[in-house]
Design a protein around this motif. Structure first.
Motif, mmCIF file in Angstrom:
data_model
loop_
_atom_site.group_PDB
_atom_site.id
_atom_site.type_symbol
_atom_site.label_atom_id
_atom_site.label_comp_id
_atom_site.label_asym_id
_atom_site.label_seq_id
_atom_site.Cartn_x
_atom_site.Cartn_y
_atom_site.Cartn_z
ATOM 1 N N LEU A 161 -7.682 5.324 -8.339
ATOM 2 C CA LEU A 161 -6.363 5.626 -7.789
ATOM 3 C C LEU A 161 -5.738 4.514 -6.961
ATOM 4 N N ILE A 162 -6.551 3.641 -6.392
ATOM 5 C CA ILE A 162 -6.029 2.558 -5.546
ATOM 6 C C ILE A 162 -6.336 1.228 -6.227
ATOM 7 N N LYS A 163 -5.311 0.575 -6.680
ATOM 8 C CA LYS A 163 -5.462 -0.760 -7.293
ATOM 9 C C LYS A 163 -5.095 -1.803 -6.240
ATOM 10 N N MET B 271 0.853 -1.175 0.000
ATOM 11 C CA MET B 271 0.000 0.000 0.000
ATOM 12 C C MET B 271 0.896 1.234 0.000
ATOM 13 N N ASP B 272 0.741 2.047 -1.010
ATOM 14 C CA ASP B 272 1.552 3.244 -1.194
ATOM 15 C C ASP B 272 0.833 4.452 -0.587
ATOM 16 N N PHE B 273 1.460 5.084 0.412
ATOM 17 C CA PHE B 273 0.818 6.219 1.079
ATOM 18 C C PHE B 273 0.611 7.392 0.125
ATOM 19 N N LYS B 274 1.503 7.549 -0.833
ATOM 20 C CA LYS B 274 1.376 8.673 -1.765
ATOM 21 C C LYS B 274 0.069 8.578 -2.556
ATOM 22 N N LYS B 275 -0.318 7.375 -2.953
ATOM 23 C CA LYS B 275 -1.577 7.191 -3.679
ATOM 24 C C LYS B 275 -2.779 7.465 -2.776
ATOM 25 N N VAL B 276 -2.704 7.021 -1.539
ATOM 26 C CA VAL B 276 -3.796 7.241 -0.596
ATOM 27 C C VAL B 276 -3.921 8.737 -0.290
ATOM 28 N N PHE B 277 -2.802 9.410 -0.116
ATOM 29 C CA PHE B 277 -2.806 10.846 0.139
ATOM 30 C C PHE B 277 -3.381 11.598 -1.063
ATOM 31 N N THR B 278 -2.984 11.202 -2.257
ATOM 32 C CA THR B 278 -3.515 11.820 -3.482
ATOM 33 C C THR B 278 -5.013 11.592 -3.581
ATOM 34 N N LEU B 279 -5.466 10.400 -3.239
ATOM 35 C CA LEU B 279 -6.902 10.107 -3.232
ATOM 36 C C LEU B 279 -7.635 11.030 -2.264
ATOM 37 N N GLY B 280 -7.096 11.222 -1.077
ATOM 38 C CA GLY B 280 -7.712 12.115 -0.102
ATOM 39 C C GLY B 280 -7.791 13.543 -0.599
ATOM 40 N N LEU B 281 -6.713 14.005 -1.221
ATOM 41 C CA LEU B 281 -6.672 15.376 -1.727
ATOM 42 C C LEU B 281 -7.627 15.579 -2.898
ATOM 43 N N ILE B 282 -7.586 14.683 -3.860
ATOM 44 C CA ILE B 282 -8.443 14.811 -5.046
ATOM 45 C C ILE B 282 -9.914 14.672 -4.674
#
Length: 136
Positions: A133-135, A1-12
């Motif tokens: 964003l999260i696969k 699990m990549d935090f950068k993708k989760v953070f981007t998901l939260g922001l977008i």
């Protein structure tokens, strides 16, 4: 699990929810009444982005603790579904707001009904953008 993708998901998802809130309020203002005193843009931005950013940290923590993706997603989605429902009851229990705008003060009974759909937008936006964003 990549935090950068989760953070981007939260922001977008937070910014998308904010845009939808602004569009919704503008449409509501043009149809019924201007409740901008009670629904300020800065408050909508902080609610939408704050909610989804808190969600991104919670989601990342749950996924780190629970290794089974299906169970982790279920628990997170249950929490994210329960929060807006709880907020609905909190809004309904609040005292009516007093508006300076004369038109808004005459329509104060509609204010809570105006606010309620916006409570669901951060969680709906999260669930909308997550598959992109999260696969898993």
């Amino acid at each position: 699990m990549d935090f950068k993708k989760v953070f981007t998901l939260g922001l977008i998802s937070g910014l998308f929810a904010f845009v939808i809130c602004v569009v919704y309020t503008q449409a509501y203002y043009s149809i019924l009444v201007d409740f901008s005193e009670g629904a300020e843009v800065s408050i909508m931005l902080s609610y939408c982005t704050g909610g989804t950013m808190a969600g991104c940290f919670l989601y990342f923590a749950i996924r780190k603790i629970i290794k089974n993706a299906a169970i982790a997603n279920f628990i997170f989605n249950m929490i994210v579904s329960a929060i807006p429902l709880t907020l609905v009851f909190m809004v309904l229990a609040q005292n009516d707001i007093e508006f300076i705008n004369e038109n808004a003060s005459f329509m104060v009974d509609y204010y809570k009904g105006f606010i309620l759909p916006m409570l669901f937008l951060p969680s709906l936006s999260w669930m909308t953008f997550k598959p992109l964003l999260i696969k898993e």
